[in-house]
Design a protein around this motif. Sequence first.
Motif, PDB file in Angstrom:
ATOM      1  N   SER A   1       0.828  -1.201   0.000  1.00 44.88           N
ATOM      2  CA  SER A   1       0.000   0.000   0.000  1.00 44.88           C
ATOM      3  C   SER A   1       0.862   1.251   0.000  1.00 44.88           C
ATOM      4  O   SER A   1       0.604   2.206  -0.750  1.00 44.88           O
ATOM      5  CB  SER A   1      -0.924  -0.003   1.219  1.00 44.88           C
ATOM      6  N   ASN A   2       1.904   1.257   0.829  1.00 45.17           N
ATOM      7  CA  ASN A   2       2.809   2.411   0.875  1.00 45.17           C
ATOM      8  C   ASN A   2       3.521   2.603  -0.456  1.00 45.17           C
ATOM      9  O   ASN A   2       3.687   3.742  -0.912  1.00 45.17           O
ATOM     10  CB  ASN A   2       3.815   2.254   2.009  1.00 45.17           C
ATOM     11  N   ALA A   3       3.922   1.514  -1.105  1.00 47.27           N
ATOM     12  CA  ALA A   3       4.592   1.609  -2.406  1.00 47.27           C
ATOM     13  C   ALA A   3       3.639   2.181  -3.450  1.00 47.27           C
ATOM     14  O   ALA A   3       4.039   3.006  -4.287  1.00 47.27           O
ATOM     15  CB  ALA A   3       5.105   0.237  -2.837  1.00 47.27           C
ATOM     16  N   PHE A   4       2.377   1.781  -3.408  1.00 44.41           N
ATOM     17  CA  PHE A   4       1.386   2.313  -4.344  1.00 44.41           C
ATOM     18  C   PHE A   4       1.232   3.818  -4.180  1.00 44.41           C
ATOM     19  O   PHE A   4       1.225   4.565  -5.148  1.00 44.41           O
ATOM     20  CB  PHE A   4       0.031   1.619  -4.152  1.00 44.41           C
ATOM     21  N   VAL A   5       1.115   4.259  -2.927  1.00 40.63           N
ATOM     22  CA  VAL A   5       0.942   5.690  -2.651  1.00 40.63           C
ATOM     23  C   VAL A   5       2.185   6.463  -3.086  1.00 40.63           C
ATOM     24  O   VAL A   5       2.065   7.551  -3.667  1.00 40.63           O
ATOM     25  CB  VAL A   5       0.613   5.932  -1.165  1.00 40.63           C
TER      26      VAL A   5
ATOM     27  N   ASN B   1       1.944   6.501  -6.977  1.00 40.31           N
ATOM     28  CA  ASN B   1       0.757   7.075  -7.603  1.00 40.31           C
ATOM     29  C   ASN B   1       0.104   8.211  -6.827  1.00 40.31           C
ATOM     30  O   ASN B   1      -0.853   8.801  -7.317  1.00 40.31           O
ATOM     31  CB  ASN B   1      -0.291   5.980  -7.822  1.00 40.31           C
ATOM     32  N   GLY B   2       0.550   8.479  -5.631  1.00 41.29           N
ATOM     33  CA  GLY B   2      -0.106   9.468  -4.785  1.00 41.29           C
ATOM     34  C   GLY B   2      -1.341   8.866  -4.120  1.00 41.29           C
ATOM     35  O   GLY B   2      -1.707   7.713  -4.358  1.00 41.29           O
ATOM     36  N   LEU B   3      -1.988   9.650  -3.295  1.00 41.97           N
ATOM     37  CA  LEU B   3      -3.197   9.180  -2.611  1.00 41.97           C
ATOM     38  C   LEU B   3      -4.339   9.065  -3.612  1.00 41.97           C
ATOM     39  O   LEU B   3      -4.547   9.972  -4.433  1.00 41.97           O
ATOM     40  CB  LEU B   3      -3.587  10.138  -1.488  1.00 41.97           C
ATOM     41  N   PRO B   4      -5.101   7.978  -3.562  1.00 39.76           N
ATOM     42  CA  PRO B   4      -6.167   7.759  -4.537  1.00 39.76           C
ATOM     43  C   PRO B   4      -7.212   8.880  -4.582  1.00 39.76           C
ATOM     44  O   PRO B   4      -7.687   9.232  -5.648  1.00 39.76           O
ATOM     45  CB  PRO B   4      -6.803   6.441  -4.099  1.00 39.76           C
ATOM     46  N   LEU B   5      -7.576   9.457  -3.476  1.00 40.19           N
ATOM     47  CA  LEU B   5      -8.625  10.486  -3.436  1.00 40.19           C
ATOM     48  C   LEU B   5      -8.050  11.863  -3.089  1.00 40.19           C
ATOM     49  O   LEU B   5      -8.750  12.728  -2.558  1.00 40.19           O
ATOM     50  CB  LEU B   5      -9.699  10.089  -2.424  1.00 40.19           C
ATOM     51  N   GLU B   6      -6.791  12.067  -3.435  1.00 45.01           N
ATOM     52  CA  GLU B   6      -6.103  13.298  -3.052  1.00 45.01           C
ATOM     53  C   GLU B   6      -6.803  14.555  -3.563  1.00 45.01           C
ATOM     54  O   GLU B   6      -6.836  15.579  -2.900  1.00 45.01           O
ATOM     55  CB  GLU B   6      -4.662  13.276  -3.554  1.00 45.01           C
TER      56      GLU B   6
END
Length: 81
Positions: free
Chosen positions: A64-68, A71-76
């Motif tokens: 999850s941390n690698a994704f963020v 890609n940044g936060l999904p609902l940023e």
Amino acid sequence: MPADLRHQAAKRPANLSIDASLLREARTLEINISRAAEEGIAKAVADAKSERWRAENRQALQSSNAFVEANGLPLERYRQF
């Protein structure tokens, strides 16, 4: 288990070995030895459960941390702060 419910639960006697000087000091300070031991054991159990959960979920958290990071936060775009 919350502390208020823990004190209502059935109690069982247990033999503990405690440092003599610590026990003497606790008695001098009128500390309830049973309650202090129970609270200490409850904290140790909670800490062990927390560490076990982190170990069991380490891979998912890293993913999850690698994704963020990538890609940044999904609902940023909806953040208001």
